[in-house]
Design an enzyme around this catalytic site. Structure first.
Site, PDB file in Angstrom:
ATOM      1  CB  CYS A 169      -0.811  -0.052   1.322  1.00 58.89           C
ATOM      2  SG  CYS A 169      -2.217   1.484   1.207  1.00 58.89           S
ATOM      3  CB  CYS A 219      -1.598   3.717   8.046  1.00 55.14           C
ATOM      4  SG  CYS A 219      -2.467   4.248   6.807  1.00 55.14           S
ATOM      5  CB  CYS A 273      -0.895  -0.220   8.225  1.00 52.85           C
ATOM      6  SG  CYS A 273      -1.506  -1.558   7.097  1.00 52.85           S
ATOM      7  CB  CYS A 330     -15.134  -7.073   6.315  1.00 52.28           C
ATOM      8  SG  CYS A 330     -14.345  -5.394   6.060  1.00 52.28           S
ATOM      9  CB  CYS A 377     -18.426  -4.690   5.507  1.00 48.05           C
ATOM     10  SG  CYS A 377     -17.613  -3.163   5.861  1.00 48.05           S
ATOM     11  CB  CYS A 395     -18.142   0.145   8.863  1.00 48.34           C
ATOM     12  SG  CYS A 395     -17.053  -0.645  10.119  1.00 48.34           S
ATOM     13  NE  ARG A 434     -19.308  -3.942  12.769  1.00 50.26           N
ATOM     14  CZ  ARG A 434     -20.461  -4.602  12.648  1.00 50.26           C
ATOM     15  NH1 ARG A 434     -20.574  -5.924  13.073  1.00 50.26           N
ATOM     16  NH2 ARG A 434     -21.411  -4.237  11.752  1.00 50.26           N
TER      17      ARG A 434
HETATM   18  N1  SAM Z   1      -6.692   0.346   3.505  1.00 47.70           N
HETATM   19  C1  SAM Z   1      -8.185   0.602   3.940  1.00 47.70           C
HETATM   20  C2  SAM Z   1      -8.120   1.931   4.629  1.00 47.70           C
HETATM   21  O1  SAM Z   1      -7.348   2.494   4.994  1.00 47.70           O
HETATM   22  O2  SAM Z   1      -9.236   2.254   5.049  1.00 47.70           O
HETATM   23  C3  SAM Z   1      -8.723  -0.551   4.959  1.00 47.70           C
HETATM   24  C4  SAM Z   1      -7.706  -1.444   5.456  1.00 47.70           C
HETATM   25  S1  SAM Z   1      -6.986  -1.168   7.067  1.00 47.70           S
HETATM   26  C5  SAM Z   1      -6.045  -2.306   7.405  1.00 47.70           C
HETATM   27  C6  SAM Z   1      -8.674  -0.897   8.154  1.00 47.70           C
HETATM   28  C7  SAM Z   1      -8.266  -0.286   9.498  1.00 47.70           C
HETATM   29  O3  SAM Z   1      -7.714  -1.748  10.428  1.00 47.70           O
HETATM   30  C8  SAM Z   1      -7.487   0.656   9.800  1.00 47.70           C
HETATM   31  O4  SAM Z   1      -8.245   1.877   9.702  1.00 47.70           O
HETATM   32  C9  SAM Z   1      -6.871   0.357  11.377  1.00 47.70           C
HETATM   33  O5  SAM Z   1      -8.206   1.231  12.251  1.00 47.70           O
HETATM   34  C10 SAM Z   1      -7.102  -1.055  11.585  1.00 47.70           C
HETATM   35  N2  SAM Z   1      -5.818  -1.658  11.845  1.00 47.70           N
HETATM   36  C11 SAM Z   1      -4.866  -1.669  10.694  1.00 47.70           C
HETATM   37  N3  SAM Z   1      -3.739  -2.316  11.165  1.00 47.70           N
HETATM   38  C12 SAM Z   1      -3.867  -2.449  12.616  1.00 47.70           C
HETATM   39  C13 SAM Z   1      -3.049  -2.708  13.621  1.00 47.70           C
HETATM   40  N4  SAM Z   1      -1.780  -3.165  13.194  1.00 47.70           N
HETATM   41  N5  SAM Z   1      -3.614  -2.924  14.902  1.00 47.70           N
HETATM   42  C14 SAM Z   1      -4.902  -2.331  15.047  1.00 47.70           C
HETATM   43  N6  SAM Z   1      -5.642  -2.068  14.188  1.00 47.70           N
HETATM   44  C15 SAM Z   1      -5.153  -1.834  12.805  1.00 47.70           C
HETATM   45  C1  DTB Z   2     -11.229  -2.622  11.490  1.00 45.41           C
HETATM   46  O1  DTB Z   2     -11.654  -1.703  12.085  1.00 45.41           O
HETATM   47  N1  DTB Z   2     -10.397  -3.547  11.899  1.00 45.41           N
HETATM   48  C2  DTB Z   2     -10.351  -4.564  10.837  1.00 45.41           C
HETATM   49  C3  DTB Z   2     -11.558  -4.153   9.923  1.00 45.41           C
HETATM   50  N2  DTB Z   2     -12.008  -2.765  10.272  1.00 45.41           N
HETATM   51  C4  DTB Z   2     -11.085  -3.968   8.532  1.00 45.41           C
HETATM   52  C5  DTB Z   2      -9.089  -4.699  10.629  1.00 45.41           C
HETATM   53  C6  DTB Z   2      -8.002  -5.032  11.453  1.00 45.41           C
HETATM   54  C7  DTB Z   2      -6.923  -5.169  10.867  1.00 45.41           C
HETATM   55  C8  DTB Z   2      -5.654  -5.727  12.059  1.00 45.41           C
HETATM   56  C9  DTB Z   2      -4.335  -5.527  11.429  1.00 45.41           C
HETATM   57  C10 DTB Z   2      -4.006  -6.581  10.296  1.00 45.41           C
HETATM   58  O2  DTB Z   2      -4.618  -7.783  10.541  1.00 45.41           O
HETATM   59  O3  DTB Z   2      -3.285  -6.544   9.517  1.00 45.41           O
HETATM   60 FE1  SF4 Z   3      -2.980   1.269   3.394  1.00 42.16          FE
HETATM   61 FE2  SF4 Z   3      -2.665  -0.081   5.622  1.00 42.16          FE
HETATM   62 FE3  SF4 Z   3      -3.215   2.708   5.640  1.00 42.16          FE
HETATM   63 FE4  SF4 Z   3      -5.273   0.560   4.773  1.00 42.16          FE
HETATM   64  S1  SF4 Z   3      -4.361   1.202   7.003  1.00 42.16           S
HETATM   65  S2  SF4 Z   3      -4.292   2.683   3.793  1.00 42.16           S
HETATM   66  S3  SF4 Z   3      -3.652  -0.663   3.865  1.00 42.16           S
HETATM   67  S4  SF4 Z   3      -1.223   1.544   4.737  1.00 42.16           S
END
Ligand code: SAM
Ligand code: DTB
Ligand code: SF4
Length: 323
Positions: free
Chosen positions: A53, A57, A60, A97, A129, A189, A261
């Site tokens: 990506c 973030c 991530c 999702c 979703c 959501c 959730r």
């Molecule tokens: N790329 C999309 C976006 O940014 O909306 C969706 C994917 S992203 C993985 C969805 C959500 O997962 C993020 O907004 C964050 O709140 C949560 N998330 C991602 N990485 C995480 C982590 N390491 N620990 C906890 N929550 C995480």
């Molecule tokens: C959300 O708020 N949490 C979920 C779902 N929406 C997409 C994703 C959690 C991702 C946790 C980190 C990972 O698995 O990489």
């Molecule tokens: Fe990309 Fe992860 Fe950020 Fe979603 S949360 S925009 S997958 S870097």
């Protein structure tokens, strides 16, 4: 009680600072009035496009900016996605999702494939979703036409703190996308992450932002940071369960009709801790071996928890609350 859109930060601070058991009791009262307290919705995540990506973030595993154990994967095939969705539905998931590590949706062959997946999974009788990053009005409409039920797009924290976590987009970009989602009549959501080094006020400002939206988001995921080796947040200390419970309880009070959730970070929680989260108003979990990239609570442990607590799995498309 009628839904309020005029909460103030002072009121939220007062709630957050209440003696814990009083706060849980207050949230629980509302929860029992508006929801079936023995019911928890099981959701399942499928990462249809993992890694690479362009966004930065800091939490991530999938950002190309950081060296993590996640490698870039091609997009999953339709059949594989449908199979995973079927398995999840057989285990009681009523919401699936689909996540893609994209900055934004592009009009492409891949988007057409996502539309097919949405159709196919919706036909299984589950809520679908998607979380695909930013999207345009026409794309939101096309997802809706394909049967999409909800779109996830988190604000993650307060606007002030967000800037320190993500620099490749603004809070306003996120809000604009939420408006587009809402306009297409998709269920919104939107939630956040705890434990990124934010102050409690940042968590409350996030909740304030959500409860001042009219309509309220129907779904609010509360994630506990899962620290990913290789990301700037890899060494963040774990946020305490008490803070988690307080945030869930305040969310339940200010967003009384929403599905709250209990999302990332559940793997480290005992049944007792999760039970407290449910008492405070959480009414959904993500189940399955993995979240998007990180390990999740083993499926048999969740089954045992449902047995022990006498929980029922919520059906799909059930009205958000009993009111
Ligand atoms: N790329 C999309 C976006 O940014 O909306 C969706 C994917 S992203 C993985 C969805 C959500 O997962 C993020 O907004 C964050 O709140 C949560 N998330 C991602 N990485 C995480 C982590 N390491 N620990 C906890 N929550 C995480
Ligand atoms: C959300 O708020 N949490 C979920 C779902 N929406 C997409 C994703 C959690 C991702 C946790 C980190 C990972 O698995 O990489
Ligand atoms: Fe990309 Fe992860 Fe950020 Fe979603 S949360 S925009 S997958 S870097």
């Amino acid at each position: 009680m009628s839904t309020r859109y005029d909460w103030t930060i002072e009121e939220l601070k007062e709630l957050y600072a209440m003696p814990l058991l009083k706060l849980i009791a207050k949230a629980n009262l509302l929860h029992n009035q508006l929801h079936e307290p023995a019911e928890v919705q099981v959701c399942s995540l499928i990462s249809i496009k993992t890694g690479g990506c362009p966004e930065d973030c800091k939490y991530c595993a999938q950002s190309s900016r950081y060296q993590t154990s996640v490698s870039v994967q091609p997009m999953m095939q339709y059949e594989a996605v449908l199979n995973e969705a079927k398995k999840a539905a057989e285990r009681g998931a009523t919401r699936v999702c689909l996540g893609a590590a994209w900055r934004e949706v592009r009009d492409s062959k891949q988007f057409e494939e996502v539309l097919q997946m949405v159709k196919g999974i919706t036909d299984l009788g589950v809520e679908v979703c998607c979380t695909l990053g930013r999207l345009k009005e026409r794309q939101a409409e096309r997802l809706k036409e394909a049967g999409l039920y909800a779109y996830n797009h988190n604000l993650d924290s307060s606007e002030r703190f967000y800037k320190t976590i993500i620099t490749t987009r603004t809070y306003q970009d996120r809000l604009n996308t939420l408006d587009i989602v809402e306009k297409a009549n998709l269920s919104v959501c939107c939630g956040g992450i705890l434990g990124m080094g934010e102050d409690p006020i940042d968590r409350l400002e996030l909740l304030l932002m959500l409860c001042r939206r009219n309509p309220h988001p129907e779904s609010v995921p509360i994630n506990r940071l899962s620290p990913i080796p290789g990301t700037p947040l890899e060494d963040q200390p774990k946020v305490s369960i008490w803070e988690m419970i307080r945030v869930i309880a305040v969310a339940r009070i200010v967003l009384p009709e929403a599905m709250v959730r209990l999302s990332a970070g559940r793997i480290e929680m005992s049944y007792e801790q999760q039970a407290l989260c449910f008492l405070a108003g959480a009414n959904s979990i993500f189940a399955g071996e993995k979240l998007l990239t990180v390990a999740n609570t083993p499926i048999d442990r969740d089954e045992e928890m449902f047995q022990l607590l006498g929980l029922k799995k919520r059906s799909a498309f059930a009205k958000g609350c009993l009111k």
